[in-house]
Write a protein that holds these residues in place. Sequence first.
Motif, PDB file in Angstrom:
ATOM      1  N   GLY A  43      95.461  36.244 109.655  1.00 13.33           N
ATOM      2  CA  GLY A  43      94.501  37.204 109.660  1.00 13.33           C
ATOM      3  C   GLY A  43      93.034  36.685 109.042  1.00 13.33           C
ATOM      4  O   GLY A  43      92.419  37.677 108.326  1.00 13.33           O
ATOM      5  N   PRO A  45      90.403  34.640 110.063  1.00 15.75           N
ATOM      6  CA  PRO A  45      89.623  33.811 111.146  1.00 15.75           C
ATOM      7  C   PRO A  45      88.492  33.178 110.631  1.00 15.75           C
ATOM      8  O   PRO A  45      87.652  33.811 109.932  1.00 15.75           O
ATOM      9  N   ARG A  47      84.672  32.402 110.799  1.00 11.60           N
ATOM     10  CA  ARG A  47      83.633  33.391 111.699  1.00 11.60           C
ATOM     11  C   ARG A  47      82.508  32.201 112.121  1.00 11.60           C
ATOM     12  O   ARG A  47      81.961  31.564 111.250  1.00 11.60           O
ATOM     13  N   MET A 130      78.649  34.210  92.131  1.00  4.64           N
ATOM     14  CA  MET A 130      79.684  35.311  92.475  1.00  4.64           C
ATOM     15  C   MET A 130      80.756  35.197  91.708  1.00  4.64           C
ATOM     16  O   MET A 130      81.357  36.336  91.524  1.00  4.64           O
ATOM     17  N   GLU A 135      82.226  38.909  92.290  1.00  4.86           N
ATOM     18  CA  GLU A 135      82.127  38.919  93.824  1.00  4.86           C
ATOM     19  C   GLU A 135      83.324  38.139  94.187  1.00  4.86           C
ATOM     20  O   GLU A 135      83.858  38.750  95.592  1.00  4.86           O
ATOM     21  N   ILE A 142      89.326  42.769  98.817  1.00  8.04           N
ATOM     22  CA  ILE A 142      89.161  43.317 100.271  1.00  8.04           C
ATOM     23  C   ILE A 142      89.998  42.545 101.133  1.00  8.04           C
ATOM     24  O   ILE A 142      90.252  43.259 102.561  1.00  8.04           O
ATOM     25  N   ILE A 144      89.554  39.342 101.875  1.00  6.40           N
ATOM     26  CA  ILE A 144      88.976  38.159 102.478  1.00  6.40           C
ATOM     27  C   ILE A 144      89.222  37.048 101.511  1.00  6.40           C
ATOM     28  O   ILE A 144      88.910  37.044 100.492  1.00  6.40           O
ATOM     29  N   ARG A 148      88.189  30.729 102.605  1.00  4.17           N
ATOM     30  CA  ARG A 148      87.846  30.780 104.034  1.00  4.17           C
ATOM     31  C   ARG A 148      86.470  31.337 104.384  1.00  4.17           C
ATOM     32  O   ARG A 148      85.511  30.908 105.020  1.00  4.17           O
TER      33      ARG A 148
ATOM     34  N   LEU B  96      78.390  42.080  97.070  1.00  2.00           N
ATOM     35  CA  LEU B  96      77.692  40.698  97.327  1.00  2.00           C
ATOM     36  C   LEU B  96      76.233  40.992  97.388  1.00  2.00           C
ATOM     37  O   LEU B  96      75.737  41.472  98.226  1.00  2.00           O
ATOM     38  N   LEU B  99      74.360  40.269 100.697  1.00  4.66           N
ATOM     39  CA  LEU B  99      74.419  41.168 101.640  1.00  4.66           C
ATOM     40  C   LEU B  99      73.580  42.568 101.304  1.00  4.66           C
ATOM     41  O   LEU B  99      73.622  42.851 100.086  1.00  4.66           O
ATOM     42  N   LEU B 107      81.616  45.457 105.599  1.00  2.24           N
ATOM     43  CA  LEU B 107      82.378  43.938 105.258  1.00  2.24           C
ATOM     44  C   LEU B 107      83.781  44.297 105.763  1.00  2.24           C
ATOM     45  O   LEU B 107      84.288  43.332 106.628  1.00  2.24           O
ATOM     46  N   PRO B 108      84.479  44.982 105.004  1.00  2.00           N
ATOM     47  CA  PRO B 108      85.751  45.190 105.331  1.00  2.00           C
ATOM     48  C   PRO B 108      86.231  45.515 106.891  1.00  2.00           C
ATOM     49  O   PRO B 108      87.444  45.160 107.278  1.00  2.00           O
ATOM     50  N   ARG B 110      84.195  44.913 109.353  1.00  6.18           N
ATOM     51  CA  ARG B 110      83.917  43.575 110.156  1.00  6.18           C
ATOM     52  C   ARG B 110      85.057  42.766 110.232  1.00  6.18           C
ATOM     53  O   ARG B 110      85.551  42.043 111.039  1.00  6.18           O
ATOM     54  N   GLU B 111      85.666  42.673 108.894  1.00  9.93           N
ATOM     55  CA  GLU B 111      86.697  41.492 108.936  1.00  9.93           C
ATOM     56  C   GLU B 111      88.062  41.889 109.120  1.00  9.93           C
ATOM     57  O   GLU B 111      88.750  41.036 109.788  1.00  9.93           O
ATOM     58  N   HIS B 112      88.503  43.246 109.057  1.00 15.31           N
ATOM     59  CA  HIS B 112      89.803  43.584 109.288  1.00 15.31           C
ATOM     60  C   HIS B 112      90.039  44.511 110.705  1.00 15.31           C
ATOM     61  O   HIS B 112      90.969  44.932 110.998  1.00 15.31           O
ATOM     62  N   ARG B 156      82.333  51.104  99.644  1.00 16.92           N
ATOM     63  CA  ARG B 156      82.915  50.022  99.961  1.00 16.92           C
ATOM     64  C   ARG B 156      84.535  49.913 100.150  1.00 16.92           C
ATOM     65  O   ARG B 156      85.280  49.667 100.758  1.00 16.92           O
TER      66      ARG B 156
END
Lengths: 265, 266
Positions: A43, A45, A47, A130, A135, A142, A144, A148, B96, B99, B107-108, B110-112, B156
């Motif tokens: 999960g 990937p 980009r 960040m 961040e 989130i 992510i 990655r 972020l 962005l 973002l979440p 798009r990612e998930h 978000r």
Amino acid sequence: MKGASAALDRLGRASLGSLAGVGHAAVLLFDALRFGVVGWRIGQPLRPAAVARQMREIGVDALPIVLLLGFTVGLMLGIQFIASLSAFGAESQVVVAVAKSVTREFGALITAILVAGRSGSALAARIGSMSVSQEIDALAVIGIEPVRYLVAPALIAMVVMLPALTVFASAAALVGAALYSAPALDITVGAYLLRTMSLLDPGDLWQGLSKSFVFALLITLIGVSTGFSVRGGAEGVGRATTRAVVLAICWIIVVDMVFSFFVNR
Amino acid sequence: MNAPSPLIEVHGLQAWYGRRRILHGVDFSVVPGEIRVIMGGSGSGKSTLLRHLIGLQRPRDGSVRIFGVELGRASERELLAVRRKIGVSFQGGALLTSLSVGENVALPLREHTRLDESTIRIMSRLKLEVVNLGGFQDLMPSQLSGGMVKRAALARAIVMDPRLLFFDEPSAGLDPVVAAELDELILRLRDALRMTIVVVTHELESAFKIADTITVLDQGEILMTGTVGEVRASPNARIQDLLNRRPRAVQVDADTYLRRLTGEEA
């Protein structure tokens, strides 16, 4: 006695810190490769758009300055070699001297130093700021993986673009050298470049490109690991940025020396 | 009728920074639909507790279970599944900065998800409207005020419709009016979207306004868990000190503080 003990203590701490840094960089490299290869299965990937953006920032945007610097270095080499070799009546050897030194050494070295200052520092600053503003934590919650999202695209882009930039820098340097040296040798620029091509063998190009591949890994890993270790707000980010550039340039020069020693024995 | 099973279960959680213990065996649980406020002063360990609850720190001693998943032993895939069901609004927003507001919220998704771009755009705009930021999607985070950043971060956090929402100091640094608006928003979210909400704060007014249940944390220990009325009526001196903003009787001298900070003193 107390002073010696304190010095040993500092040396020990610095050594452990360095080892920890190398370990951290190795973990980042492993994770970036893992996400690059099997990220989609867990999960996470990679980009292509993120890689493309990094390639533009690291490679395409740096092209004008790389060309300018390569051209200047080539011109400078032409001036130096003509001046020094003419003392021995060996001006004709300028072509081979410039061709070999540019493709084996200066193209990769100058490009790596430039990219370390430009993109290595940007990676450290970006990840550092960040980190300070949570961040990185936000990305993690989130779902992510920060490695990655931030490291893997930069690593791939650097590994592709630094060798590419090295090729351009070397070409610009050869043109720069040709523009100065051809009149001094009483030949045309075209003839100078044709002679250069005939003197170079694939091993020369391969030597420069393989170095730039290693430099790409160094610049990225030093930039991102320094960024992730930022503490202490904006001041910490500034310190990390400087540290990333200095460390990367030092490592590039040391690795270049070791590389040259073993390859040219 | 059976009581609903808890979404969050924390047992014997201990946390350490170096040799200094931050959490001393914390136990509590949160049931669905509840707004739980974790309240405590600076250095009480509430931020460390929150980092464990949202999976940023894995428990070394004790356990944290979210949706029945033991975070300390969860695989990457299990942790990812948990994270897709939770939302977190950080103290400073943590948008972020590279962005736009809209891209942050999207973002979440798009990612998930595999939603198409137009659906993602519509969904993120809807969430921005929920937090009264409709029309702000093209601005960059640096162009927003502190309150707006927190609301965008909230958009978000809720864009994936999480079942569980965490807030870290939602009203810190905001003026009283904006802070009150944010409190109203939290209550509205619970009622409209039936979310379970955990709020970590030291703002008493905000805590009393939104909490169903308050867990009071002090020096890494839970002093009590109860309703607003129960907490207000508690005879515990440390709770009363916190509620009445009384400074601690015991002062820490500079040397001891430095030793604690550097981990020389447990």
